[in-house]
Scaffold this motif. Structure first.
Motif, PDB file in Angstrom:
ATOM      1  N   UNK A 205      54.337  23.924  21.928  1.00 27.75           N
ATOM      2  CA  UNK A 205      54.705  25.136  22.188  1.00 27.75           C
ATOM      3  C   UNK A 205      53.404  26.045  21.805  1.00 27.75           C
ATOM      4  N   UNK A 206      53.022  26.051  20.541  1.00 23.13           N
ATOM      5  CA  UNK A 206      52.132  26.758  19.964  1.00 23.13           C
ATOM      6  C   UNK A 206      50.734  26.482  20.414  1.00 23.13           C
ATOM      7  N   UNK A 207      50.412  25.258  20.732  1.00 25.51           N
ATOM      8  CA  UNK A 207      49.200  25.093  21.421  1.00 25.51           C
ATOM      9  C   UNK A 207      49.254  25.393  22.717  1.00 25.51           C
ATOM     10  N   UNK A 208      50.106  25.105  23.663  1.00 23.51           N
ATOM     11  CA  UNK A 208      50.090  25.485  25.090  1.00 23.51           C
ATOM     12  C   UNK A 208      50.271  27.058  25.145  1.00 23.51           C
ATOM     13  N   UNK A 209      50.837  27.838  24.130  1.00 21.64           N
ATOM     14  CA  UNK A 209      50.812  29.092  24.365  1.00 21.64           C
ATOM     15  C   UNK A 209      49.284  29.747  24.313  1.00 21.64           C
ATOM     16  N   UNK A 210      48.755  29.303  23.194  1.00 22.00           N
ATOM     17  CA  UNK A 210      47.377  29.724  23.096  1.00 22.00           C
ATOM     18  C   UNK A 210      46.537  29.446  24.272  1.00 22.00           C
ATOM     19  N   UNK A 211      46.710  28.035  24.524  1.00 18.73           N
ATOM     20  CA  UNK A 211      45.831  27.635  25.757  1.00 18.73           C
ATOM     21  C   UNK A 211      46.064  28.478  27.133  1.00 18.73           C
ATOM     22  N   UNK A 212      47.426  28.750  27.408  1.00 18.82           N
ATOM     23  CA  UNK A 212      47.711  29.574  28.606  1.00 18.82           C
ATOM     24  C   UNK A 212      47.082  30.801  28.452  1.00 18.82           C
ATOM     25  N   UNK A 213      46.910  31.500  27.324  1.00 18.47           N
ATOM     26  CA  UNK A 213      46.290  32.878  27.431  1.00 18.47           C
ATOM     27  C   UNK A 213      44.999  32.553  27.388  1.00 18.47           C
ATOM     28  N   UNK A 214      44.138  31.552  26.792  1.00 19.85           N
ATOM     29  CA  UNK A 214      42.737  31.511  27.200  1.00 19.85           C
ATOM     30  C   UNK A 214      42.272  31.149  28.423  1.00 19.85           C
ATOM     31  N   UNK A 215      43.148  30.267  28.974  1.00 23.79           N
ATOM     32  CA  UNK A 215      42.731  29.954  30.628  1.00 23.79           C
ATOM     33  C   UNK A 215      43.137  31.307  31.506  1.00 23.79           C
ATOM     34  N   UNK A 216      44.071  31.936  31.098  1.00 27.56           N
ATOM     35  CA  UNK A 216      44.594  33.113  31.883  1.00 27.56           C
ATOM     36  C   UNK A 216      43.187  34.210  31.807  1.00 27.56           C
ATOM     37  N   UNK A 217      43.029  34.340  30.564  1.00 24.90           N
ATOM     38  CA  UNK A 217      41.807  35.363  30.530  1.00 24.90           C
ATOM     39  C   UNK A 217      40.568  34.815  31.263  1.00 24.90           C
ATOM     40  N   UNK A 218      40.397  33.699  31.016  1.00 26.63           N
ATOM     41  CA  UNK A 218      38.974  33.139  31.754  1.00 26.63           C
ATOM     42  C   UNK A 218      39.221  33.242  33.038  1.00 26.63           C
ATOM     43  N   UNK A 219      40.374  32.948  33.540  1.00 25.84           N
ATOM     44  CA  UNK A 219      40.537  33.228  35.083  1.00 25.84           C
ATOM     45  C   UNK A 219      40.328  34.525  35.374  1.00 25.84           C
ATOM     46  N   UNK A 220      40.875  35.351  34.679  1.00 26.47           N
ATOM     47  CA  UNK A 220      40.645  36.844  35.068  1.00 26.47           C
ATOM     48  C   UNK A 220      39.301  37.420  35.130  1.00 26.47           C
ATOM     49  N   UNK A 221      38.413  36.986  34.072  1.00 26.62           N
ATOM     50  CA  UNK A 221      37.083  37.273  34.044  1.00 26.62           C
ATOM     51  C   UNK A 221      36.271  36.681  35.374  1.00 26.62           C
ATOM     52  N   UNK A 222      36.882  35.515  35.750  1.00 29.19           N
ATOM     53  CA  UNK A 222      36.169  34.747  37.153  1.00 29.19           C
ATOM     54  C   UNK A 222      36.467  35.628  37.921  1.00 29.19           C
ATOM     55  N   UNK A 223      37.723  35.964  38.345  1.00 30.16           N
ATOM     56  CA  UNK A 223      38.012  36.930  39.529  1.00 30.16           C
ATOM     57  C   UNK A 223      37.247  38.191  39.624  1.00 30.16           C
ATOM     58  N   UNK A 224      37.231  38.696  38.587  1.00 29.08           N
ATOM     59  CA  UNK A 224      36.769  40.050  38.303  1.00 29.08           C
ATOM     60  C   UNK A 224      35.261  40.249  38.715  1.00 29.08           C
ATOM     61  N   UNK A 225      34.337  38.997  38.217  1.00 34.98           N
ATOM     62  CA  UNK A 225      33.040  39.044  38.187  1.00 34.98           C
ATOM     63  C   UNK A 225      32.454  38.061  38.724  1.00 34.98           C
TER      64      UNK A 225
END
Length: 380
Positions: A205-225
């Motif tokens: 859970x600890x690893x997956x939680x951090x990975x979720x946040x990182x992937x979601x943030x990366x996807x957000x920047x990709x969508x915005x820019x």
């Protein structure tokens, strides 16, 4: 009719969103548990503990998926027809992967041979991994635009291929879907199990939680820019019935961020997706599994609502002909159909929620190795 047509269109957009979130929150942890089965269960007994943690509830949870498909067919028939034609191969792979779950749950313990049980364990892994991956890839491709168009006679033509869906952004969205549901499943196992199964789930859970946040943030920047979004510039009255080609749509870089500029309060949604994912990981670290599970659910909710808010009012944008894009305004059933189904939802959805809550209350408590040994002939 108590609501006008435009309001009913908005209500059904919200209803379908609720069904998708309900599916992700309930069947989502089933998928996460299935993905972790071969890894957090080191012995046959431990794997039976993992399976029995979701055994009594997974079938009920899966009805959210079936209901969401039925609601799409009833409320958005054009979306249903186009999606189930264009994504046919992907949907068939998803459905065939789901077959592993009922068969695996029922047949795994029928034979004591370790090879038999190990094979079904990997089948249950596939049934947990493939559907979230495909659903995530599909949502990623919605933001990119789907290669279909309507001709002058309103016949739809899809020109894409299955492998074209596996583009970099689509795969990132798929991995995000997998990571967030692994986190959700891992926090659930912390609540429902003990000893080494719970401890291994805590680490996952600890690893997956951090990975979720990182992937979601990366996807957000990709969508915005990095992605051109879609924007309606002209269309008939939203309170009327009209076909998709009646509107004018343009594409523009950053257009998927329009709704966040229009309604700044919606920035709460991506903040939920990132923030609660990280909080969930910290709560797992602190050995507070129930709070971690709630936080994981809030993160999943925030991520799904972020995608829905970015797309709104689009449901299925077209990368070939922007006018052919399907929206909540033009892809819907008649006003009478939406109105009748609205009252049905008001009656049956609360009943489903009450029944589901009752089932979880009855099935509460941890699943342990002792529980498995004491119920050898009734446990999975």
């Amino acid at each position: 009719m108590i609501f006008d047509y435009e309001t009913l269109k908005l209500i059904w957009w919200a209803f379908v969103g609720v069904l998708l979130i309900g599916f992700a929150l309930t069947d989502g942890f089933d998928f996460g548990v299935g993905m972790m089965l071969p890894f957090v269960g080191k012995s046959d007994g431990e794997r039976r503990v993992v399976i029995n943690s979701i055994g009594p509830v997974w079938e009920g949870n899966q009805t959210w998926f079936i209901t969401a498909g039925g609601a799409t067919f009833a409320a958005w028939p054009l979306v249903y027809a186009t999606a189930f034609s264009g994504f046919y191969i992907a949907l068939m792979i998803l459905l065939f992967s789901l077959f592993f779950r009922p068969v695996g749950f029922d047949y795994r313990s029928k034979v004591a041979d370790p090879r038999w049980r190990n094979a079904w364990d990997w089948g249950l892994f596939a049934g947990g991994f493939v559907p979230p991956l495909i659903c995530g890839v599909a949502f990623g491709n919605l933001l990119l635009g789907v290669p279909f168009h309507y001709d002058d006679t309103m016949r739809v033509e899809y020109t894409g291929s299955f492998f074209a869906l596996l583009n970099p952004f689509g795969l990132l969205a798929g991995l995000l879907s997998v990571a967030m549901l692994v986190n959700h499943g891992a926090t659930y196992l912390q609540v429902k199990t003990d000893a080494m199964v719970a401890e291994r789930s805590r680490k996952v859970a600890m690893v997956a939680a951090v990975l979720s946040a990182v992937l979601f943030t990366a996807g957000g920047f990709w969508v915005a820019h990095g992605i051109s979004g879609f924007r309606i510039t002209d269309m008939p009255d939203a309170n009327s019935a009209f076909m998709p080609l009646a509107k004018t749509v343009v594409t523009a870089p950053g257009a998927w961020m329009d709704n966040y500029a229009r309604w700044p309060i919606t920035w709460v949604l991506p903040a939920m997706g990132v923030g609660f994912a990280l909080i969930s990981g910290l709560l797992s670290l602190a050995r507070k599994p129930r709070m971690a599970f709630v936080s994981s659910g809030l993160s999943v909710t925030g991520i799904i609502l972020t995608a829905g808010t970015s797309l709104f009012p689009f449901i299925m944008p077209s990368s070939l002909d922007a006018r052919s894009s399907l929206t909540i305004w033009d892809a819907v059933s008649s006003q009478k159909t939406l109105g009748l189904m609205f009252w049905m939802v008001l009656i049956f959805l609360p009943l489903i929620l009450v029944y589901t809550s009752w089932v979880y209350r009855v099935m509460r408590g941890k699943v342990t190795l002792k529980h498995i040994s004491d119920n050898e002939h009734t446990a999975y």
